[in-house]
Motif scaffolding. Structure first.
Motif, short mmCIF file in Angstrom:
data_model
loop_
_atom_site.label_atom_id
_atom_site.label_comp_id
_atom_site.label_asym_id
_atom_site.label_seq_id
_atom_site.Cartn_x
_atom_site.Cartn_y
_atom_site.Cartn_z
N PHE A 27 0.73 -1.27 0.16
CA PHE A 27 0.00 -0.11 0.07
C PHE A 27 0.94 1.22 0.11
N GLU A 28 0.53 2.09 -0.88
CA GLU A 28 1.04 3.45 -0.93
C GLU A 28 0.50 4.41 0.06
N VAL A 30 -9.06 4.05 1.58
CA VAL A 30 -8.03 3.16 0.90
C VAL A 30 -8.85 2.99 -0.54
N THR A 31 -7.86 2.96 -1.71
CA THR A 31 -8.51 2.47 -2.79
C THR A 31 -7.42 1.14 -3.50
N ILE A 32 -7.92 0.47 -4.01
CA ILE A 32 -7.17 -0.58 -4.83
C ILE A 32 -8.08 -0.88 -6.15
N VAL A 40 -3.44 4.40 0.40
CA VAL A 40 -4.26 4.98 1.27
C VAL A 40 -3.96 6.41 1.05
N GLU A 41 -5.05 7.39 1.10
CA GLU A 41 -5.03 8.62 0.52
C GLU A 41 -6.28 9.51 1.17
N ALA A 42 -6.13 10.91 1.01
CA ALA A 42 -7.10 11.65 1.49
C ALA A 42 -8.43 11.25 1.05
N ARG A 43 -9.50 11.21 1.66
CA ARG A 43 -10.89 10.93 1.41
C ARG A 43 -11.33 12.04 0.33
N LEU A 71 -8.16 -2.69 6.01
CA LEU A 71 -8.90 -2.02 7.09
C LEU A 71 -7.51 -1.59 8.26
N ARG A 72 -6.47 -2.36 8.50
CA ARG A 72 -5.51 -2.18 9.28
C ARG A 72 -4.87 -0.80 8.95
N HIS A 73 -4.67 -0.39 7.53
CA HIS A 73 -4.03 0.68 7.25
C HIS A 73 -4.80 1.99 7.50
#
Ligand code: PLP
Ligand code: COI
Length: 365
Positions: A9-10, A41-43, A56-59, A124-126
């Motif tokens: 995850f970046e 989070v996006t994938i 993991v980035e700004a919503r 979830l953890r990130h």
């Protein structure tokens, strides 16, 4: 990620997170699903490429083409689980592996790719780690996690899409119902059913909830907060509520809940309560319950308590039952003893206040 289950995850921290004072104000009385954290989070997924660009980035809003498949054919699934501020000061999640497994089942039913369980858990953890300040510390509060996935291929043909976006957002929540833990009134709809055999009832897909809204509105017209759906074939047996499973408590302490037959969602709370009640020495029976039987047993006093259960609702007592044939009250309309004691046991496990003999709790740190 095509081979193993690990995904890097970046992490791109939000350069403009909500200021602490504003966050505290938002979290003072968050209700359910109105307040959101600073990140998401996006994938991404594409056929032939697999899962990629985990971030993991700004919503932020998700740009979307008007021909994006989900907007037309509703290929979308989601999950719901909570992170808790635990008694030892750490953070816990309740059975996230079960949510990962159900997410994969929902994906299969909707002809979508399955996200490996490890990637689901890591996502979830990130998010919890980066948005930890948003975790309510109050007794009824928790951080509701909403993983979801949708088809975002730009294409109008009716076939499984070839591109998807998986995302997780988080929302600090209090009680799902505005009145806190007080019995709710339910409407038994004569008009609408939720899921037919062979349909999508056992999948957590957005379409099921869209289909339940007219029934919910019908219930609201009759002063009810929730709808109880009857089976789609005979309109005789109780299936579940729009977003909760249902349990009946009889005068001998036995618990009864409708069986999983493909038309109801296999609730993780439902399964936990079956286990917990069994460990407390109660008899738990999974069998079909007729609505007529519910009414008759409530009238005779044999049926003492009825409650709804789910992640958002935890355990919510059912007080009033309304249908076009009239209405009745469960016992004296107050929360029942078994209902409230199971609720306490469940909350104590989720918050690490009691021993977790079933290994349901995942510690984040
Ligand atoms: N039934 C439906 C239709 C739901 O949406 C939910 C909530 O997720 C449940 C039951 C309860 O499931 P769980 O206990 O896994 O939250
Ligand atoms: C949950 O309990 O997590 C759900 O997804 C139910 C939804 C109706 C809020």
């Amino acid at each position: 990620m095509s081979g193993g289950d690990m995904l890097d995850f970046e992490i791109r921290p939000n350069p403009q997170p909500v200021a602490a004072a504003e966050r505290e104000a938002l979290m003072a009385n968050p209700g359910f699903g109105r307040v959101f954290t600073d990140h998401m989070v996006t994938i991404r997924y594409a056929d032939g490429k697999g899962w990629y660009d985990a971030r993991v980035e700004a919503r932020a809003p998700i740009p979307m083409d008007p021909a994006s498949a989900v907007l037309h054919y509703a290929q979308e699934i989601f999950e719901g689980l909570k992170a808790y501020h635990a008694a030892d000061g750490g953070v816990t999640m309740f059975r996230p592996d079960a949510n990962a497994a159900r997410f994969a089942e929902s994906a299969r039913r909707m002809a979508m790719p399955t996200l490996p369980e490890q990637a689901f858990l890591d996502s979830l953890r990130h998010l919890i780690e980066i948005d930890r300040a948003w975790l309510p510390t109050s007794d009824e509060g928790s951080l509701y996690l909403r993983p979801f996935m949708f088809a975002n291929e730009v294409f109008l043909g009716v076939r499984p899409a070839r591109e998807y976006l998986y995302a997780v957002i988080a929302s600090p929540v209090g009680s799902y119902f505005s009145g806190g833990v007080k019995p709710v009134a339910v409407w038994v709809s004569p008009t609408y059913t939720r899921a037919a055999p062979g349909g999508t009832g056992a999948a957590k897909c957005g379409g099921n909830y869209a289909a339940s809204l007219a029934a919910q509105a019908e219930g609201a017209e009759h002063g009810c907060e929730q709808v109880v759906f009857l089976d789609a074939v005979e309109r005789r047996y109780v299936d579940e509520l729009g977003g909760m499973n249902i349990f009946f408590v009889y005068d001998d302490g036995t618990l009864v809940t409708p069986p999983l037959g493909g038309t109801i969602l296999p609730g993780i709370t439902r399964e936990a309560l079956i286990t917990l009640a069994g460990q407390q020495g109660r008899t738990v029976v999974e069998r079909p319950v007729e609505f007529d039987e519910w009414r008759a047993d409530a009238a005779s006093g044999r049926l003492r308590e009825v409650f709804a259960c789910g992640t958002a609702a935890v355990i919510t007592p059912i007080g009033q039952v309304r249908s076009p044939d009239g209405e009745f009250t469960m016992a004296d309309g107050n929360p029942g003893e078994v209902t409230m004691s199971l609720r306490q046991t469940l909350l104590d496990i989720q918050r690490g206040r009691t021993e977790d003999v079933n290994g349901w709790i995942h510690h984040i740190d």
